[in-house]
Design a protein around this motif. Structure first.
Motif, PDB file in Angstrom:
ATOM      1  N   ALA A   1       0.569 -27.414  -6.416  1.00 44.51           N
ATOM      2  CA  ALA A   1       0.257 -26.437  -7.280  1.00 44.51           C
ATOM      3  C   ALA A   1      -0.506 -25.357  -6.783  1.00 44.51           C
ATOM      4  CB  ALA A   1      -0.410 -27.167  -8.341  1.00 44.51           C
TER       5      ALA A   1
ATOM      6  N   ASP B   1       0.649 -24.693 -18.205  1.00 44.26           N
ATOM      7  CA  ASP B   1      -0.558 -24.834 -18.485  1.00 44.26           C
ATOM      8  C   ASP B   1      -1.610 -24.229 -17.673  1.00 44.26           C
ATOM      9  OD1 ASP B   1      -2.773 -26.088 -19.971  1.00 44.26           O
ATOM     10  OD2 ASP B   1      -2.758 -27.826 -18.487  1.00 44.26           O
ATOM     11  N   GLU B   2      -1.630 -24.241 -16.705  1.00 42.72           N
ATOM     12  CA  GLU B   2      -2.694 -23.441 -15.714  1.00 42.72           C
ATOM     13  C   GLU B   2      -2.657 -22.108 -15.722  1.00 42.72           C
ATOM     14  OE1 GLU B   2      -5.026 -25.191 -13.178  1.00 42.72           O
ATOM     15  OE2 GLU B   2      -4.777 -26.112 -15.039  1.00 42.72           O
TER      16      GLU B   2
ATOM     17  N   VAL C   1       1.319 -31.028 -21.159  1.00 44.84           N
ATOM     18  CA  VAL C   1       2.058 -31.171 -19.888  1.00 44.84           C
ATOM     19  C   VAL C   1       3.140 -32.193 -20.130  1.00 44.84           C
ATOM     20  CG1 VAL C   1       1.673 -31.662 -17.667  1.00 44.84           C
ATOM     21  CG2 VAL C   1       0.032 -29.912 -18.606  1.00 44.84           C
TER      22      VAL C   1
ATOM     23  N   THR D   1       0.841 -41.175 -16.735  1.00 42.44           N
ATOM     24  CA  THR D   1       1.401 -39.933 -17.120  1.00 42.44           C
ATOM     25  C   THR D   1       2.815 -40.025 -17.483  1.00 42.44           C
ATOM     26  OG1 THR D   1       0.166 -38.635 -15.449  1.00 42.44           O
ATOM     27  CG2 THR D   1       2.235 -37.461 -16.417  1.00 42.44           C
TER      28      THR D   1
ATOM     29  N   TYR E   1       2.909 -28.198 -15.642  1.00 40.34           N
ATOM     30  CA  TYR E   1       1.456 -27.799 -15.158  1.00 40.34           C
ATOM     31  C   TYR E   1       1.478 -26.594 -14.871  1.00 40.34           C
ATOM     32  CZ  TYR E   1      -2.785 -28.523 -12.147  1.00 40.34           C
ATOM     33  OH  TYR E   1      -4.069 -28.134 -11.768  1.00 40.34           O
ATOM     34  N   GLU E   2       2.058 -25.882 -14.217  1.00 41.95           N
ATOM     35  CA  GLU E   2       2.165 -24.526 -13.748  1.00 41.95           C
ATOM     36  C   GLU E   2       1.653 -23.644 -15.252  1.00 41.95           C
ATOM     37  OE1 GLU E   2       2.998 -22.721 -10.080  1.00 41.95           O
ATOM     38  OE2 GLU E   2       1.268 -24.147 -10.237  1.00 41.95           O
TER      39      GLU E   2
END
Length: 262
Positions: A81, A223-224, A138, A68, A220-221
């Motif tokens: 998360a 995207d989710e 992300v 990443t 990430y948050e």
């Protein structure tokens, strides 16, 4: 992992929401090297049991390796998360937002909510729309940088646009009135409060003085949960946010304000 180790990791994550074995933009926090070492040595079964412990609280542990972008060579990053399956504790509670954004000491809860939401959406515009970046990208969090000055200028431009537009195009009169009431250093102070809240929630970090970068957790948050929570087309963020309706009641919690952004 022993119970003591689980407790140490859990309390660390509740405070910071992320663990980096080799931090890139900062020094290691107290205990960070230790908890990272425990997680790196944990077996798959142990990590699964830890996630089983987190699940009823609405959280999950997500691990990233050096494939990443932004993760150091041979490094690891773990984030706390939200799972989305159970309501998790809010790191940006409505009460905290109301308190921090109340720069005058007499601002209404409604005004605090409107200011936070508009600055939040302008922030999204800076790191997604203007960068031509999709919410699913992300790993591009390493490029999602902005300065305090640019954010502040963008907010001022937005207010000028609202003043020029007035109540046309179906804009909420309450929202226009709140943003139009800005005086003197109000915007600067509100931007400072916003950055403080976002950094405390682990969604951004200061890379240099007054220069900020979105965190891996923050990316990430988004995207989710973006589609599930904010439900506002990101392609036209600045064109749409003036039409966001202000909360109807001083006593009503505006949970949607922070759902999806903590």
């Amino acid at each position: 992992m022993e119970m003591e180790e689980i407790g140490r990791i859990y309390h660390y994550l509740l405070k910071h929401r992320s663990i980096e074995s080799k931090p890139q933009l900062r020094k290691s926090r107290p205990d960070e090297t230790l908890v990272a070492s425990i997680l790196r040595s944990a077996s798959i079964d142990q990590l699964e049991r830890f996630n089983e412990f987190l699940a009823p609280q609405g959280f999950k542990l997500v691990e990233f390796d050096d494939l990443t972008r932004g993760v150091a060579v041979a490094g690891r990053v773990w984030i706390l998360a939200r799972s989305g399956e159970v309501s998790a504790s809010s790191f940006l509670s409505t009460e905290r937002v109301y308190s921090e954004m109340n720069i005058r000491g007499k601002d209404s809860r409604e005004a605090s909510a409107v200011w936070f939401l508009h600055i939040w959406l302008i922030y999204l515009s800076l790191i997604y729309t203007r960068a031509g970046r999709g919410v699913s990208e992300v790993s591009s969090y390493v490029d999602a940088t902005f300065s305090r000055e640019v954010l502040e200028e963008s907010v001022l431009e937005h207010i000028a646009h609202i003043r020029q537009m007035g109540l046309s195009d179906g804009a909420s009169s309450k929202v226009v009135a709140i943003l139009d009431a800005e005086k003197g250093k109000d915007v600067s102070r509100r931007v400072s409060a916003f950055l403080k809240l976002m950094a405390a929630a682990g969604l951004i970090q200061e890379s240099e003085k007054n220069e900020y970068q979105q965190t891996l957790l923050g990316a990430y948050e988004i995207d989710e949960f973006y589609d599930k929570s904010l439900r506002i087309p990101i392609d036209n963020t600045l064109d749409n946010i003036v039409n966001i309706v202000a909360p109807n009641s001083e006593d009503k919690d505006t949970e949607e304000l922070t759902d999806g952004i903590d």
